[in-house]
Design a protein around this motif. Structure first.
Motif, mmCIF file in Angstrom:
data_model
loop_
_atom_site.group_PDB
_atom_site.id
_atom_site.type_symbol
_atom_site.label_atom_id
_atom_site.label_comp_id
_atom_site.label_asym_id
_atom_site.label_seq_id
_atom_site.Cartn_x
_atom_site.Cartn_y
_atom_site.Cartn_z
ATOM 1 N N ASP A 1 34.637 38.074 18.897
ATOM 2 C CA ASP A 1 33.760 37.327 19.801
ATOM 3 C C ASP A 1 33.573 38.067 21.129
ATOM 4 O OD1 ASP A 1 33.390 35.375 17.944
ATOM 5 O OD2 ASP A 1 34.843 33.976 18.780
ATOM 6 N N ILE A 2 34.641 38.713 21.597
ATOM 7 C CA ILE A 2 34.528 39.505 22.826
ATOM 8 C C ILE A 2 33.527 40.639 22.626
ATOM 9 C CG2 ILE A 2 35.738 41.097 24.380
ATOM 10 C CD1 ILE A 2 38.284 39.396 23.881
ATOM 11 N N ARG A 3 33.629 41.339 21.505
ATOM 12 C CA ARG A 3 32.717 42.456 21.219
ATOM 13 C C ARG A 3 31.288 41.979 21.056
ATOM 14 N NH1 ARG A 3 37.082 43.982 17.362
ATOM 15 N NH2 ARG A 3 38.402 45.498 18.436
ATOM 16 N N THR A 4 31.126 40.783 20.484
ATOM 17 C CA THR A 4 29.778 40.233 20.306
ATOM 18 C C THR A 4 29.090 40.053 21.647
ATOM 19 O OG1 THR A 4 30.394 39.082 18.272
ATOM 20 C CG2 THR A 4 28.448 38.280 19.419
ATOM 21 N N ILE A 5 29.830 39.550 22.635
ATOM 22 C CA ILE A 5 29.248 39.340 23.962
ATOM 23 C C ILE A 5 28.998 40.673 24.665
ATOM 24 C CG2 ILE A 5 29.636 38.332 26.242
ATOM 25 C CD1 ILE A 5 31.146 36.086 24.940
ATOM 26 N N VAL A 6 29.895 41.643 24.413
ATOM 27 C CA VAL A 6 29.683 42.977 24.992
ATOM 28 C C VAL A 6 28.404 43.599 24.442
ATOM 29 C CG1 VAL A 6 30.581 45.331 25.099
ATOM 30 C CG2 VAL A 6 32.117 43.401 25.464
ATOM 31 N N ASP A 7 28.235 43.486 23.120
ATOM 32 C CA ASP A 7 27.053 44.048 22.467
ATOM 33 C C ASP A 7 25.778 43.312 22.850
ATOM 34 O OD1 ASP A 7 28.711 45.826 21.229
ATOM 35 O OD2 ASP A 7 28.801 44.731 19.319
ATOM 36 N N ASP A 8 25.899 42.002 23.041
ATOM 37 C CA ASP A 8 24.731 41.170 23.321
ATOM 38 C C ASP A 8 25.075 40.168 24.417
ATOM 39 O OD1 ASP A 8 22.440 39.700 23.323
ATOM 40 O OD2 ASP A 8 22.732 38.806 21.328
ATOM 41 N N PRO A 9 24.965 40.574 25.669
ATOM 42 C CA PRO A 9 25.352 39.702 26.790
ATOM 43 C C PRO A 9 24.602 38.379 26.829
ATOM 44 C CG PRO A 9 25.015 41.961 27.529
ATOM 45 C CD PRO A 9 24.507 41.902 26.119
ATOM 46 N N GLU A 10 23.430 38.327 26.183
ATOM 47 C CA GLU A 10 22.647 37.097 26.198
ATOM 48 C C GLU A 10 22.958 36.182 25.018
ATOM 49 O OE1 GLU A 10 20.865 36.441 28.826
ATOM 50 O OE2 GLU A 10 21.530 38.390 29.596
ATOM 51 N N ASN A 11 23.910 36.591 24.175
ATOM 52 C CA ASN A 11 24.252 35.789 22.998
ATOM 53 C C ASN A 11 24.791 34.423 23.442
ATOM 54 O OD1 ASN A 11 26.076 34.713 20.820
ATOM 55 N ND2 ASN A 11 25.277 36.501 19.753
ATOM 56 N N THR A 12 24.100 33.395 23.032
ATOM 57 C CA THR A 12 24.496 32.040 23.457
ATOM 58 C C THR A 12 25.403 31.356 22.446
ATOM 59 O OG1 THR A 12 22.482 31.125 22.462
ATOM 60 C CG2 THR A 12 22.404 31.728 24.801
ATOM 61 N N GLU A 13 25.333 31.800 21.180
ATOM 62 C CA GLU A 13 26.104 31.117 20.125
ATOM 63 C C GLU A 13 27.596 31.197 20.392
ATOM 64 O OE1 GLU A 13 26.755 31.286 15.270
ATOM 65 O OE2 GLU A 13 25.161 32.468 16.200
ATOM 66 N N VAL A 14 28.080 32.421 20.647
ATOM 67 C CA VAL A 14 29.508 32.600 20.901
ATOM 68 C C VAL A 14 29.901 31.958 22.227
ATOM 69 C CG1 VAL A 14 31.319 34.303 21.351
ATOM 70 C CG2 VAL A 14 29.681 34.680 19.505
ATOM 71 N N LYS A 15 29.031 32.113 23.236
ATOM 72 C CA LYS A 15 29.353 31.544 24.550
ATOM 73 C C LYS A 15 29.506 30.026 24.482
ATOM 74 C CE LYS A 15 27.331 35.176 27.440
ATOM 75 N NZ LYS A 15 26.295 35.493 28.452
ATOM 76 N N GLU A 16 28.609 29.397 23.715
ATOM 77 C CA GLU A 16 28.692 27.938 23.580
ATOM 78 C C GLU A 16 29.904 27.523 22.769
ATOM 79 O OE1 GLU A 16 24.993 26.763 21.916
ATOM 80 O OE2 GLU A 16 23.869 27.023 23.783
ATOM 81 N N LYS A 17 30.195 28.298 21.721
ATOM 82 C CA LYS A 17 31.346 27.978 20.872
ATOM 83 C C LYS A 17 32.646 28.098 21.665
ATOM 84 C CE LYS A 17 32.977 31.037 17.977
ATOM 85 N NZ LYS A 17 33.156 31.945 16.821
ATOM 86 N N ARG A 18 32.735 29.171 22.463
ATOM 87 C CA ARG A 18 33.973 29.441 23.188
ATOM 88 C C ARG A 18 33.984 28.880 24.605
ATOM 89 N NH1 ARG A 18 38.128 30.830 19.940
ATOM 90 N NH2 ARG A 18 37.557 32.451 18.446
ATOM 91 N N GLY A 19 32.794 28.649 25.159
ATOM 92 C CA GLY A 19 32.727 28.241 26.556
ATOM 93 C C GLY A 19 32.960 29.414 27.481
ATOM 94 N N TRP A 20 32.627 30.637 27.015
ATOM 95 C CA TRP A 20 32.831 31.840 27.814
ATOM 96 C C TRP A 20 31.560 32.199 28.563
ATOM 97 C CZ3 TRP A 20 35.178 35.417 23.470
ATOM 98 C CH2 TRP A 20 36.428 34.906 23.091
ATOM 99 N N ALA A 21 31.748 32.828 29.718
ATOM 100 C CA ALA A 21 30.601 33.372 30.461
ATOM 101 C C ALA A 21 30.551 34.888 30.315
ATOM 102 C CB ALA A 21 30.701 32.992 31.936
ATOM 103 N N ALA A 22 31.709 35.518 30.084
ATOM 104 C CA ALA A 22 31.776 36.983 30.013
ATOM 105 C C ALA A 22 32.972 37.388 29.147
ATOM 106 C CB ALA A 22 31.919 37.551 31.419
ATOM 107 N N PRO A 23 33.029 38.679 28.752
ATOM 108 C CA PRO A 23 34.151 39.149 27.926
ATOM 109 C C PRO A 23 35.515 38.909 28.557
ATOM 110 C CG PRO A 23 32.389 40.776 27.942
ATOM 111 C CD PRO A 23 31.997 39.724 28.932
#
Length: 481
Positions: A392-414
């Motif tokens: 999930d961390i790598r997904t956000i790194v690869d795609d900073p605008e990815n909302t699916e992982v951010k919503e699932k985890r409640g993360w704003a950044a890696p």
């Protein structure tokens, strides 16, 4: 599911009412194969008397008359019967190789129950083929049903009985579900029994919800008074199934490489149930106190998984300490020599002593195996959890605008994922530290304090190294972007 072993037994060894009793029992078994309905309830559901039901139980629990179809077992809930044919839902099931028949709805209708036994056998044969072939049009060579010079079938059919069974089906209330006829193969002229099931029958089957009932019952008994919706139960059940399947898998791998240890797999099944039940009890308290945080099914299953890890780690610690304690007993050779000499009234050598205390050696091997299986399970759990976080961390790194992982985890950044990974590390190491202190204060006095819990020390060192490597790998991936 009606596995092939059960299917074969029903075709040859039961009366019409016994047939129904077995099918109803199969619909109400838990993951351990235990029948979770009373004998009286089975009698009521299949329309027989309680007296005859008791006679059936006598047959099913008899080595001479049956095959231990029902095995009585003493449990904390009293005596229960374990259905002893085929496999239970979690134990060793392989959907690629295991042949089985679904528990179709028509098996539990009055129309089916009123059929004579040979008609029931014929319908079951058709249903089994329908289930394995995934086709509602089924044909069975007559030679496979009626014994002849070439086919030594053990089925209790003659051609006359077969024709009578076909007539009974076609003139019964079940005729709106299946039509049966005799036909001839166009190419081989082989005589066939053809069963044509009503469209949709293939997917019209019952699911076993015994574990769901037990889950809600366990939650209620532990203090959770609300009705847990199905979507939450399904996610919890996935965790429970994983406990069973993974513990049994690891034990089988150990047995293959290191040899079979008597009752080790049975102990893993017992532990799987204990860990699952204990985790559900803890989850009930958390659902009451953390209801605002655990609002989604996936959140509940992830939280339950963490509880499962802690309980598995506790059991591993206790069992390994038992193994250490048994080892200290084995090492008391002079004491064993003295005891043997007194009992045998002669001097003995250490070779004789080794044979004399072989049960203690077996106990040590048994406990060590169980502890190592649990240790491997805990290791796999950590790796799986960290890998998921890293992905999930790598997904956000690869795609900073990815909302699916951010919503699932409640993360704003890696960095939020990295903090969650560090939190996981802190929690695990803190739990190991607590267990180490517990051993120091409550362990067997025969074992020096600094020698207790060596497996915990090894786990701690391994985990620290693993988390460090995992963190470095993720940071390197982050720097590349």
């Amino acid at each position: 599911m009606i596995y092939e072993e059960t299917y074969r037994y029903l075709l040859t060894n039961v009366s019409s009412t016994e047939f129904d009793a077995c099918l109803y029992a199969l619909l109400n078994t838990d993951w351990d194969g235990r029948v979770r309905v009373s004998v009286n309830e089975i009698a009521d559901k299949i329309g027989t008397t309680k007296k005859y039901m008791k006679e059936m139980i006598g047959k099913f629990t008899s080595v001479a008359k049956g095959r231990f179809v029902f095995v009585p077992e003493k449990t904390t809930e009293g005596e229960l019967y374990r259905f002893n044919l085929g496999k239970t839902g979690n134990l060793d099931f392989n959907d690629k190789t295991d042949r089985y028949c679904k528990k179709y709805n028509f098996f539990y209708t009055e129309g089916f129950r009123n059929l004579p036994i040979n008609a029931k056998r014929l319908v079951l044969m058709g249903a089994f083929r329908m289930s394995t072939s995934k086709s509602e049009h089924v044909s069975i060579p007559v030679d496979l049903i009626v014994p002849n010079a070439k086919n030594k079938s053990v089925l209790p059919f003659t051609k006359q009985r077969l024709v009578a069974a076909i007539d009974a089906i076609n003139t019964s209330n079940l005729s709106n579900i299946v039509n049966v006829s005799l036909a001839s193969n166009v190419f081989t002229r082989e005589e066939l029994v053809v069963l044509q099931f009503r469209p949709g029958t293939l997917d019209d089957y019952k699911n076993n919800h015994t574990e769901r009932f037990l889950l809600r019952k366990k939650l209620f008994e532990a203090g959770y008074q609300s009705f847990l919706p199905d979507e939450f139960c399904i996610e919890i059940e996935k965790v429970g199934k994983f406990i069973y399947s993974s513990l049994i898998r690891i034990e089988k791998e150990k047995a293959k490489r290191q040899g079979v240890i008597t009752n080790a797999q049975n102990e893993m099944i017992r532990l799987a149930r204990f860990i699952y039940n204990s985790s559900i009890e803890k989850l009930a308290h958390s659902l009451n106190s953390k209801g605002e945080e655990l609002t989604e099914p996936k959140q509940v299953s992830a939280y339950l998984s963490s509880i499962v890890y802690e309980i598995a780690l506790e059991e591993m610690t206790k069992i390994f300490h038992q193994a250490e304690s048994v080892k200290t007993l084995i090492d008391m050779e002079d004491l064993h020599k003295k005891i043997c000499s007194v009992e045998l009234e002669r001097s003995v050598d250490y070779i004789e002593i080794h044979k004399y205390i072989s049960p203690i050696h077996e106990k040590h091997k048994f406990l060590s195996r169980i502890a190592i299986v649990l240790e491997n399970w805990c290791e796999e759990w950590v790796i799986s959890r960290v890998n998921t976080l890293n992905d999930d961390i790598r997904t956000i790194v690869d795609d900073p605008e990815n909302t699916e992982v951010k919503e699932k985890r409640g993360w704003a950044a890696p960095k939020d994922g990295e903090e969650q990974r560090n939190s996981l590390k802190r929690n695990i190491l803190e739990k190991i530290s607590q267990l180490t202190n517990w051993l120091a204060n409550n362990g067997n006095a025969a074992i020096e304090i600094n020698k207790r819990g060596t497996l915990l020390e090894q786990m701690q060192e391994s985990l620290v190294s693993y988390f460090a490597i995992s963190s470095d790998n993720t940071k390197n991936k982050t720097l590349l972007f």
